[in-house]
Design a protein around this motif. Structure first.
Motif, short mmCIF file in Angstrom:
data_model
loop_
_atom_site.label_atom_id
_atom_site.label_comp_id
_atom_site.label_asym_id
_atom_site.label_seq_id
_atom_site.Cartn_x
_atom_site.Cartn_y
_atom_site.Cartn_z
N PRO A 118 0.81 -1.23 0.00
CA PRO A 118 0.00 0.00 0.00
C PRO A 118 0.84 1.27 0.00
CG PRO A 118 -0.93 -1.60 1.52
CD PRO A 118 0.37 -2.18 1.04
N SER A 119 2.03 1.24 0.60
CA SER A 119 2.90 2.41 0.62
C SER A 119 3.29 2.83 -0.80
CB SER A 119 4.16 2.13 1.44
OG SER A 119 3.84 1.89 2.79
N PHE A 120 3.53 1.85 -1.66
CA PHE A 120 3.91 2.16 -3.03
C PHE A 120 2.76 2.81 -3.79
CE2 PHE A 120 7.09 -1.33 -2.40
CZ PHE A 120 8.19 -0.50 -2.46
N ILE A 121 1.56 2.35 -3.53
CA ILE A 121 0.39 2.96 -4.18
C ILE A 121 0.26 4.42 -3.77
CG2 ILE A 121 -2.10 2.83 -4.47
CD1 ILE A 121 -0.57 0.50 -5.68
N GLN A 122 0.44 4.69 -2.49
CA GLN A 122 0.34 6.05 -1.98
C GLN A 122 1.44 6.93 -2.55
OE1 GLN A 122 1.08 6.48 2.23
NE2 GLN A 122 -0.21 8.27 2.39
N ILE A 123 2.68 6.44 -2.52
CA ILE A 123 3.82 7.22 -3.01
C ILE A 123 3.70 7.45 -4.51
CG2 ILE A 123 6.31 7.16 -3.38
CD1 ILE A 123 6.52 5.64 -0.72
N ALA A 124 3.33 6.41 -5.26
CA ALA A 124 3.19 6.54 -6.70
C ALA A 124 2.11 7.55 -7.06
CB ALA A 124 2.87 5.18 -7.32
N SER A 125 1.03 7.56 -6.30
CA SER A 125 -0.06 8.52 -6.55
C SER A 125 0.42 9.95 -6.33
CB SER A 125 -1.25 8.22 -5.64
OG SER A 125 -1.73 6.91 -5.86
N TYR A 126 1.10 10.18 -5.19
CA TYR A 126 1.61 11.53 -4.90
C TYR A 126 2.64 11.96 -5.95
CZ TYR A 126 -0.54 11.20 -0.26
OH TYR A 126 -1.43 11.09 0.78
N LEU A 127 3.51 11.03 -6.36
CA LEU A 127 4.54 11.37 -7.34
C LEU A 127 3.93 11.71 -8.69
CD1 LEU A 127 7.57 11.57 -7.89
CD2 LEU A 127 7.57 9.14 -8.49
N CYS A 128 2.92 10.95 -9.09
CA CYS A 128 2.25 11.23 -10.37
C CYS A 128 1.56 12.59 -10.35
CB CYS A 128 1.23 10.13 -10.68
SG CYS A 128 1.96 8.56 -11.16
N ILE A 129 0.91 12.90 -9.24
CA ILE A 129 0.23 14.21 -9.12
C ILE A 129 1.26 15.33 -9.16
CG2 ILE A 129 -1.12 15.67 -7.59
CD1 ILE A 129 -2.49 13.12 -6.57
N TYR A 130 2.35 15.15 -8.40
CA TYR A 130 3.41 16.17 -8.35
C TYR A 130 4.01 16.42 -9.73
CZ TYR A 130 7.92 18.31 -7.21
OH TYR A 130 9.00 19.14 -7.17
N LEU A 131 4.38 15.34 -10.43
CA LEU A 131 5.00 15.47 -11.74
C LEU A 131 4.02 16.02 -12.77
CD1 LEU A 131 7.17 12.22 -11.89
CD2 LEU A 131 7.92 14.55 -11.37
#
Length: 349
Positions: A64-77
């Motif tokens: 689940p941590s990867f899902i959260q981090i990937a979501s934040y990273l995609c939004i940021y980028l």
């Protein structure tokens, strides 16, 4: 009052009120604390969704941590690329592909490398860069705390097997070895990954960006330490595509390297402290300090608590908080907690 007494008699077994049935026990080995379980009627909508999501992550082999981090990273980028794309005519520097340059500038800003090969000139671009650098630092911290640490821990088993190839270690032996030298293995893994990234960066800069070996080494050092002088950087389109992934992973890996180095040093100091505590002979002063109930004797529970305090595992404040909860649950003041005490405590709430 009579109605209240009748209700208590119905809810609480009769033997709970009989003091003769209460038996004192000095010490008992405790099982591991059970996980909190919910009955079907207690699971609300959010819990059900959470459990379904976790089940989905397990089926996909994703944490689940990867899902959260990937979501934040995609939004940021996405926000960063869109913003830098809109101000692309007000960005100074050597440009290649518009989208690649915008993504490259996001990563350079996020990791605080700041080469200076691409620089926003207008007010909107400068405000965007200021916002992205702070949000990027927060996102890097999130990656360090959740994603990177989990990735390293997942590879610890492979490292233990590699270091003990001639020994046949079972799953339990591997887990025991990891728990015993956890900080050391994490540091070794971070060192190996950092070395691979370091060499990869030098090779790429040497043969793709056409830098000599010294300048390639210099550029790698300036990048992963986020020094970013800017006299050497990634100037080609292919180089910036490579840099988008390489800069993010290498800077985070270097941070993990120093974090694990500190953790390994602290772990060694803790082990040394534990060894000195266990090897030191008990004195009368120790006996007096360990005697929590002042009865002149130290039982097993008191001895364990005293040794844990000496090792720095727990503090007196921790003990006081636990004892407060114990006294609240020990309704009949017998010195032990029974099912009757729990029933009485629940009815008194």
């Amino acid at each position: 009052m009579e109605d209240d007494n009748n209700v208590k008699e119905l809810l609480i077994p009769e033997h709970c009120f009989q003091k003769d049935n209460i038996k004192r026990r000095r010490f008992r080995r405790v099982r591991s604390a059970p996980l909190i379980e919910h009955t079907p009627g207690e699971v609300n909508g959010s819990d059900a969704v959470s459990s379904r999501s976790e089940s989905l992550f397990r089926n996909l082999n994703l944490h689940p941590s990867f899902i959260q981090i990937a979501s934040y990273l995609c939004i940021y980028l996405s926000v960063g690329v869109l913003g830098f794309y809109l101000v692309r005519n007000h960005i100074y520097g050597q440009k290649t592909n518009v989208i690649v340059d915008a993504l490259y500038l996001c990563i350079v800003t996020m990791t605080t490398v700041g080469y200076g090969d691409l620089v926003p000139l207008n007010v909107a671009g400068k405000i965007l860069a200021c916002a992205l650098v702070f949000l990027g630092m927060a996102l890097v911290g999130l990656v360090l705390s959740k994603g990177a640490d989990y990735l390293v821990e997942k590879q610890e088993g492979l490292l233990v097997r590699a270091l003990h190839m001639r020994q046949k270690l079972g799953p339990s032996d591997i887990m025991k070895e990891i728990e015993t030298n956890k900080a050391t293995y994490k540091f070794v893994l971070a060192s190996v990954i950092l070395l691979v990234l370091f060499i990869t960066g030098i090779i790429f800069l040497r043969f793709v960006e056409k830098l000599d070996i010294v300048d390639a080494f210099y550029c790698v050092c300036c990048t992963i330490t986020t020094l970013g002088y800017g006299d050497r950087s990634f100037s080609t389109e292919g180089g910036r595509i490579f840099a988008i992934v390489w800069i993010l992973t290498s800077t985070i890996c270097l941070a993990q390297f120093f974090l694990y180095l500190t953790e390994m040093h602290a772990d060694k100091r803790q082990k040394h402290l534990v060894q000195s505590v266990l090897s030191r002979h008990m004195t009368n002063l120790d006996l007096e300090a360990a005697d929590l109930d002042d009865d002149g004797n130290v039982d097993a529970a008191e001895f364990v608590v005293y040794k844990l305090k000496e090792m720095g595992k727990i503090t007196q404040e921790d003990i006081n908080l636990v004892m407060e909860e114990f006294e609240e649950l020990d309704v009949d003041q017998s010195g032990t907690i029974s099912a009757c005490d729990l029933a009485l405590a629940q009815t008194s709430q």
